[in-house]
Design an enzyme around this catalytic site. Sequence first.
Site, mmCIF file in Angstrom:
data_model
loop_
_atom_site.group_PDB
_atom_site.id
_atom_site.type_symbol
_atom_site.label_atom_id
_atom_site.label_comp_id
_atom_site.label_asym_id
_atom_site.label_seq_id
_atom_site.Cartn_x
_atom_site.Cartn_y
_atom_site.Cartn_z
ATOM 1 N N GLY A 38 0.800 -1.224 0.000
ATOM 2 C CA GLY A 38 0.000 0.000 0.000
ATOM 3 C C GLY A 38 0.832 1.272 0.000
ATOM 4 O O GLY A 38 2.000 1.281 -0.409
ATOM 5 N N GLY A 181 0.818 23.164 1.990
ATOM 6 C CA GLY A 181 0.337 22.381 3.130
ATOM 7 C C GLY A 181 1.448 22.092 4.116
ATOM 8 O O GLY A 181 2.426 21.424 3.787
ATOM 9 N N GLY A 183 1.329 20.308 6.933
ATOM 10 C CA GLY A 183 1.041 19.190 7.848
ATOM 11 C C GLY A 183 2.235 18.245 7.895
ATOM 12 O O GLY A 183 3.340 18.601 7.450
ATOM 13 N N ILE A 185 3.145 15.403 6.293
ATOM 14 C CA ILE A 185 3.811 14.988 5.048
ATOM 15 C C ILE A 185 4.584 16.164 4.448
ATOM 16 O O ILE A 185 5.747 16.037 4.056
ATOM 17 C CB ILE A 185 2.783 14.423 4.040
ATOM 18 C CG1 ILE A 185 2.176 13.129 4.603
ATOM 19 C CG2 ILE A 185 3.418 14.172 2.680
ATOM 20 C CD1 ILE A 185 0.998 12.594 3.808
ATOM 21 N N HIS A 440 20.189 3.971 31.787
ATOM 22 C CA HIS A 440 20.922 5.230 31.845
ATOM 23 C C HIS A 440 22.264 5.078 31.136
ATOM 24 O O HIS A 440 22.924 4.063 31.316
ATOM 25 C CB HIS A 440 21.165 5.621 33.309
ATOM 26 C CG HIS A 440 22.033 6.839 33.437
ATOM 27 N ND1 HIS A 440 21.540 8.105 33.231
ATOM 28 C CD2 HIS A 440 23.350 6.970 33.729
ATOM 29 C CE1 HIS A 440 22.524 8.971 33.389
ATOM 30 N NE2 HIS A 440 23.637 8.315 33.694
HETATM 31 C C1 FAD Z 1 4.254 10.565 2.374
HETATM 32 C C2 FAD Z 1 3.593 9.786 3.461
HETATM 33 C C3 FAD Z 1 4.295 9.467 4.586
HETATM 34 C C4 FAD Z 1 3.698 8.741 5.596
HETATM 35 N N1 FAD Z 1 4.433 8.443 6.703
HETATM 36 C C5 FAD Z 1 3.856 7.738 7.695
HETATM 37 C C6 FAD Z 1 4.600 7.379 8.842
HETATM 38 O O1 FAD Z 1 5.793 7.712 8.956
HETATM 39 N N2 FAD Z 1 4.014 6.666 9.804
HETATM 40 C C7 FAD Z 1 2.678 6.284 9.691
HETATM 41 O O2 FAD Z 1 2.186 5.635 10.610
HETATM 42 N N3 FAD Z 1 1.951 6.600 8.617
HETATM 43 C C8 FAD Z 1 2.503 7.308 7.612
HETATM 44 N N4 FAD Z 1 1.770 7.598 6.499
HETATM 45 C C9 FAD Z 1 0.366 7.121 6.429
HETATM 46 C C10 FAD Z 1 0.291 5.646 6.028
HETATM 47 O O3 FAD Z 1 0.964 5.455 4.814
HETATM 48 C C11 FAD Z 1 -1.145 5.224 5.922
HETATM 49 O O4 FAD Z 1 -1.814 5.535 7.124
HETATM 50 C C12 FAD Z 1 -1.257 3.738 5.668
HETATM 51 O O5 FAD Z 1 -0.643 3.375 4.466
HETATM 52 C C13 FAD Z 1 -2.733 3.340 5.632
HETATM 53 O O6 FAD Z 1 -2.828 1.977 5.392
HETATM 54 P P1 FAD Z 1 -4.148 1.369 4.711
HETATM 55 O O7 FAD Z 1 -3.962 -0.099 4.707
HETATM 56 O O8 FAD Z 1 -5.347 1.923 5.330
HETATM 57 O O9 FAD Z 1 -4.170 1.945 3.231
HETATM 58 P P2 FAD Z 1 -3.107 2.075 2.067
HETATM 59 O O10 FAD Z 1 -1.730 1.919 2.531
HETATM 60 O O11 FAD Z 1 -3.511 3.307 1.346
HETATM 61 O O12 FAD Z 1 -3.429 0.820 1.163
HETATM 62 C C14 FAD Z 1 -4.646 0.674 0.493
HETATM 63 C C15 FAD Z 1 -4.443 -0.245 -0.694
HETATM 64 O O13 FAD Z 1 -5.706 -0.595 -1.230
HETATM 65 C C16 FAD Z 1 -5.566 -0.763 -2.633
HETATM 66 N N5 FAD Z 1 -6.918 -0.676 -3.213
HETATM 67 C C17 FAD Z 1 -7.776 0.360 -3.182
HETATM 68 N N6 FAD Z 1 -8.933 0.029 -3.781
HETATM 69 C C18 FAD Z 1 -8.797 -1.242 -4.208
HETATM 70 C C19 FAD Z 1 -9.668 -2.148 -4.894
HETATM 71 N N7 FAD Z 1 -10.899 -1.814 -5.268
HETATM 72 N N8 FAD Z 1 -9.204 -3.378 -5.174
HETATM 73 C C20 FAD Z 1 -7.953 -3.763 -4.822
HETATM 74 N N9 FAD Z 1 -7.095 -2.932 -4.162
HETATM 75 C C21 FAD Z 1 -7.532 -1.709 -3.864
HETATM 76 C C22 FAD Z 1 -4.635 0.368 -3.026
HETATM 77 O O14 FAD Z 1 -3.981 0.105 -4.253
HETATM 78 C C23 FAD Z 1 -3.661 0.406 -1.832
HETATM 79 O O15 FAD Z 1 -2.504 -0.354 -2.102
HETATM 80 C C24 FAD Z 1 2.347 8.313 5.464
HETATM 81 C C25 FAD Z 1 1.629 8.623 4.310
HETATM 82 C C26 FAD Z 1 2.240 9.341 3.305
HETATM 83 C C27 FAD Z 1 1.437 9.644 2.071
#
Ligand code: FAD
Length: 456
Positions: A38, A181, A183, A185, A440
Amino acid sequence: MLYDLLILGGGPGGYTAAERAGQAGLKVALFEKDALGGVCLNEGCIPTKTMLNSAKLYDHANNSEVFAVKSLEVSFNQAQVVKRKNKVVKTLIGGVKAKMKNNGVEVIKAEASICGKEDDLFRVDALNEKYLGKNLLIATGSVPAVPPIPGLKEGLESGFVVTNKGILDLEEIPEKMTVIGGGVIGLEMACYFQTVGSKVTVIEMQDHIAGTTDSQIGNMLQNIYTKKGINFLLEAKVTEVSDGYVSYELADESAGIAADIVLLSVGRRPVIEGYGLESLGVEVEGGAIKTDAQCRTNIPGVYAAGDVNGRWMLAHAASREAETAVNTMLGKEDEMSYNNCPGVIYTNPEVAYVGATTEELDLQGRPYKMVEIPFSYSGRYMAETNREQSLCKLIVDGDDQTLIGCHLLGPYVSEIIITAGIMIERKMTMEEIKKQIFPHPTVAEIIREGIFLLKS
Ligand SMILES: Cc1cc2nc3c(=O)[nH]c(=O)nc-3n(C[C@H](O)[C@H](O)[C@H](O)COP(=O)(O)OP(=O)(O)OC[C@H]3O[C@@H](n4cnc5c(N)ncnc54)[C@H](O)[C@@H]3O)c2cc1C
């Protein structure tokens, strides 16, 4: 084909659920339309932290004289950083693939669509095949939000504007970069590019950076990076993006800034459309799937975990939600406790927090005691740093003396914050925390020092 659990999405929410369900002996199918891992593995947590570590080493090398180490020539090779990042990502995806295989999870690399119910089972279609499941977990994650700013869409098409994905593959360091932004990221990427040589401007609509982070810590971080050279434009609204230029309004005045590249990082939007949620009538609220503490949706047997529920939008929240959903399916008692979910900003120094902020408590009128101390109380911090600005803020409930909030700005705090998270989850009182033995010298001792400074 009949399964115990069908999972849409192979990010931390989806693959963790698949692993846990597989470990419990369930027959699982996991659908991923893009790359396993993901956003977190492919274009989020892992690639950004890999790159930020190179920037940190570069910064150390450039500022090592204070530690009696003179570096004669320091260079930074962005193309190699990207190459190394891709290797780390590939290795970790290999690890996820192995976990799926070892736990008997069937991974289907395809876009999946929910097609209602059939014979009381959930039906999911992918690659012209029909899959039937007793339970369904939606973990489709989130995508970058794209506000309707004139020129933004065209900028994204031309490559002048990039999101978190495109920024990670830049093979050259841009001279001038604008980040829309301020925030988490946006700040991490601003920190990276400033450190490795770009002139960075961050445009933020609010009057502060870092979202809901403790405002004092957010302000300190802004000061640190202002000194390092980032130009922060707060309460500024981007009005147009055209090739090489970003226009904005600030204090009712129109202005603009030239840029070689623009990073769009104004938040993320849960993926709730285009895959048949409506065929089951899954309830959506505020653009996200509505879930309860067990990660159940309004439809019995349908669960949602991760960014798609719009709650914490962090990888560790996604994986814990996935576990909660699987445990609930298995009839085990479990529920999400968002109180102890830490947040981290991997800038240098880092920010990490867990639990309540004083702003929230003031709004609620809840009594609390608070202590603020700099990290110079820690011997390890003094030994290993050049005494940059730092802060440890501990908040204790005014009635029962339990720790309810911890906010840190300093080195290693991403690794320390879990200590405070466990203390909050376990409702540890000040007196109980005082009896814990911290190694420590460590920077984590700052928590112990802080607690001893609080009056019972
Ligand atoms: C630049 C950046 C940095 C980040 N850094 C951090 C960090 O340091 N620490 C942290 O905790 N979080 C971080 N995050 C957030 C973190 O990446 C997300 O919270 C996390 O990936 C969420 O996981 P998820 O499983 O909900 O979704 P995702 O990781 O978004 O995965 C969802 C998956 O579903 C698939 N999908 C969608 N619809 C379908 C479908 N119909 N059929 C099949 N597949 C599908 C997509 O292709 C995707 O691969 C960061 C995010 C970004 C953008």
